[in-house]
Design an enzyme around this catalytic site. Structure first.
Site, mmCIF file in Angstrom:
data_model
loop_
_atom_site.group_PDB
_atom_site.id
_atom_site.type_symbol
_atom_site.label_atom_id
_atom_site.label_comp_id
_atom_site.label_asym_id
_atom_site.label_seq_id
_atom_site.Cartn_x
_atom_site.Cartn_y
_atom_site.Cartn_z
ATOM 1 N N GLY A 32 0.822 -1.197 0.000
ATOM 2 C CA GLY A 32 0.000 0.000 0.000
ATOM 3 C C GLY A 32 0.855 1.246 0.000
ATOM 4 O O GLY A 32 1.993 1.249 0.494
ATOM 5 N N GLU A 33 0.309 2.307 -0.557
ATOM 6 C CA GLU A 33 1.075 3.548 -0.685
ATOM 7 C C GLU A 33 1.428 4.100 0.690
ATOM 8 O O GLU A 33 0.585 4.207 1.569
ATOM 9 C CB GLU A 33 0.258 4.567 -1.471
ATOM 10 C CG GLU A 33 1.038 5.797 -1.849
ATOM 11 C CD GLU A 33 0.353 6.600 -2.957
ATOM 12 O OE1 GLU A 33 0.701 7.775 -3.115
ATOM 13 O OE2 GLU A 33 -0.511 6.038 -3.640
ATOM 14 N N GLY A 34 2.688 4.445 0.875
ATOM 15 C CA GLY A 34 3.189 4.962 2.145
ATOM 16 C C GLY A 34 3.957 3.940 2.948
ATOM 17 O O GLY A 34 4.854 4.294 3.721
#
Length: 673
Positions: A573-575
């Site tokens: 997931g992004e981050g």
């Protein structure tokens, strides 16, 4: 709300004074607003009253929801008490509520107790709350018993609610005067003082610590601060984002008017707040300290060839901190932007999955929250406007784009005011990668299939049919906008949507406050591409730890000049990738700041490295030495003062001889340089 030290606001004003318009402008930047209508429907034949109600409805944005409380005067207190910390409520107005309260249909009733219940609900409200009420106490005393009962009840209500609210404003002839507090600064002039480190940036005076995390017993814990329980139970500090409404600016020359932006420039302001426009002059990192810090690494007592590609981290931190000896980043905040994209952009996405991920993060659970806790970072989940199908029309209106940009800017401001030294930009939402691909295609001239990653369904299988639908949505959106301007705000409105617009505002606000940002994923790099037209300095405050294997991120990084440091190929997931890499980046800064100069260049010898005792226990040692004092299986021999047993006959204890080449065993006493 939670801007400049207040979370609840009472807006007073006379008839046609502009109080409702002012209250609506205060919450205009909130991603979603629940409008609580208190007035009864009235006589069906009263066309003038119906016209007034219609005018109120017409002013409300389509993203707002409406709730009616006219059927029961006690319902308003229940709605306010049940609202969560992530909600924004606009109650319009208390005059209608008092009318219902005095309605014979609800009598007999204890009016005093009902007003007290409303005031208690306002005082305890966790939501961002704005209430509108008529100010009738300045007129003559009514000559009828019913008129006197109404003014008395409304006056008592206004006093009780004003006492419960953090701020009170009086609108007269369209002009706003702040009654409580006496003067509200446009921006905080001083940072948080001692003891305030654990208070979220948006918490104002008297609001205390962070709001409890839903589903979590007790107050939210802070990673790395000795929280109770096993290490795997550590939770990040989860913050509640504030809706960045902007009160009217202070008069020119007022103390602290532009302290938040110093020493950059006097940014343009209007009555509604900051004006974000192309060509803004924001600060640049220091041109000299970055190269100086990298050159300094060559003088340090570093074994081997040094830090490798992590030298760029040292140079980046030095330039953004303005010193040749940068320190490891202290407080870190993760901004998780949650907003879905409708239409073909979200083809193949599991319905409700992004909302579940956002709820999970708010509860301090999931991969992103765990990594944030491991890094001692606070986590702030930010709701962004849902974006309309880009193949059919604009994703956002122009007004929504302006609000989203200011919202993101204010989020960065709040982080800087709280002492945050590094922001991590993350996103979760259906169709985010598609919107980012559309932005890249419009700004970098890329073909959609070349920048749009493959779609994976919830079973972990690639869904090529959904990928083709997404590519078609981007293609149709580009065809629809082929004659549209390619200015930054136009791209955000037509293609980018809410999350990209808020992310762009975050980058601009962080640049204005000299706060570096770790980008991680399509939304962040798409915001970086758009921000070039608004303030070209923003990309110089960004660092890209990893490309994540996403083709769009690779392209944007090349255009922005952001060379990825790593190739971890994580897909959490992004981050999450940025947080996974953060300890390594901090380690490089720790070495750069803490290692001494090499002795050959004038540095002193480190006595700690001249102590051979740990290699073999001495006869006078009093320490229990189970790990070092058990060489018996290798053959007990006479005690030796030479540290050679490790190299002499290692066959029974472990693998073969250490080598420096394919066929070159290391001789005893020789150093493998």
């Amino acid at each position: 709300m939670s801007v400049d030290g207040w979370n609840t606001l009472l807006v007073l004003g006379g008839i046609r004074s502009g109080k409702s318009e002012f209250a609506e402008s205060v919450v205009a930047d909130a991603p979603t607003v629940r409008y609580v209508a208190t007035a009864p429907a009235g006589d069906p034949e009263d066309t003038e009253w119906a016209t007034r109600l219609a005018a109120h409805r017409a002013r409300r944005p389509g993203s707002w929801t409406t709730e009616e409380t006219a059927a029961d005067p006690g319902r308003l207190a229940e709605v306010i008490a049940a609202a969560g910390p992530n909600e924004t409520l606009l109650v319009d107005d208390l005059g209608g509520w008092v009318t219902v309260l005095l309605d014979p249909a609800h009598q007999p009733a204890d009016d005093t107790a009902t007003i007290a219940e409303l005031a208690a609900a306002v005082r305890a409200s966790a939501a961002r709350l704005v209430l509108v009420s008529p100010e009738v106490g300045l007129s003559l005393v009514p000559t009828t018993p019913l008129g006197r009962a109404f003014t008395d009840a409304l006056g008592a209500t206004n006093r009780a609610v004003a006492d419960a609210c953090d701020a009170v404003a009086l609108v007269v002839a369209g002009q706003t005067a702040w009654l409580k507090p006496a003067a509200i600064p446009t921006h905080p002039a001083t940072p948080a003082g001692p003891g305030q480190a654990d208070v979220p940036a948006q918490a104002g005076p008297g609001q205390g610590a962070a709001q409890p995390v839903p589903g979590q017993a007790g107050p939210p814990t802070h990673a790395g601060t000795g929280q109770a329980g096993a290490p795997d139970e550590a939770l990040p500090e989860v913050l509640t984002p504030a809706a960045p409404a902007a009160p009217a600016p202070a008069p020119a020359g007022a103390p602290g008017q532009a302290d938040w932006a110093a020493p950059t420039m006097a940014l343009p302001m209007v009555a509604t707040g900051l004006v974000i426009q192309p060509g803004m002059e924001l600060p640049m990192p220091d041109d000299y300290t970055g190269p100086q810090a990298v050159d300094r690494l060559a003088t340090l007592d570093i074994p081997g060839a040094g830090l490798g590609v992590l030298e760029r981290v040292v140079g980046f931190a030095a330039a953004t901190q303005g010193t040749a000896t940068p320190a490891p980043w202290g407080p870190v905040r993760v901004l998780l932007l949650h907003g879905d994209h409708e239409g073909g952009a979200s083809a193949g996405a599991t319905p409700g999955e992004s909302a579940r991920r956002a709820r999970q993060a708010r509860a301090g659970k999931g991969a992103l929250a765990r990594l944030a806790a491991e890094n001692g970072a606070s986590l702030q989940v930010v709701e962004t406007p849902t974006s309309a199908p880009i193949e059919e029309g604009p994703a956002l209106t122009g007004e929504q784009v302006e609000s989203a940009l200011r919202y993101g800017w204010r989020l960065a401001e709040q982080a800087a005011d709280a002492g945050v030294q590094l922001l991590v930009l993350a996103a979760c939402g259906a169709g985010t990668e598609t919107a980012a691909a559309a932005v890249l295609a419009a700004t970098a001239g890329a073909e959609p299939p070349a920048v749009l990653g493959r779609v994976m369904n919830e079973q972990g299988e690639y869904d090529d049919a959904a990928w083709m639908v997404r590519c078609a949505a981007v293609r149709d959106a580009l065809h629809r906008t082929r004659r549209s301007p390619r200015e930054a705000k136009d791209i955000l409105a037509e293609l980018g949507g809410g999350d990209v617009a808020v992310a762009t505002g975050v980058l601009l606000g962080a640049t204005a406050r000299r706060v570096p940002v770790l980008l991680d994923g399509p939304v962040g790099v798409a915001a970086g591409m758009v921000s070039r037209d608004l303030a070209g300095q923003a990309r110089h405050w960004c660092l890209l730890p990893d490309h994540g294997g996403r083709p769009g991120v690779r392209l944007a990084a090349d255009v922005l000049g952001l060379t990825p440091l790593l190739d971890l190929r994580l897909d959490l997931g992004e981050g999450a990738t940025a947080l996974a890499a953060l300890p390594l980046l901090r380690s490089a800064l720790t070495l750069a700041a803490g290692l001494p100069v090499h002795p050959s260049l004038g540095g002193g010898d480190d006595e700690d490295f001249a102590e051979p005792e740990p290699a073999g226990p001495g006869p006078t040692s009093t320490d229990p030495e189970p790990e070092f004092a058990e060489p018996e299986p290798a053959g007990p021999g006479p005690t030796s003062t030479e540290p050679e047993p490790e190299f002499a006959e290692p066959e029974p204890a472990g693998p073969g001889p250490t080598t420096v080449g394919p066929d070159e065993p290391v001789a005893p006493g020789r150093r493998a340089d």
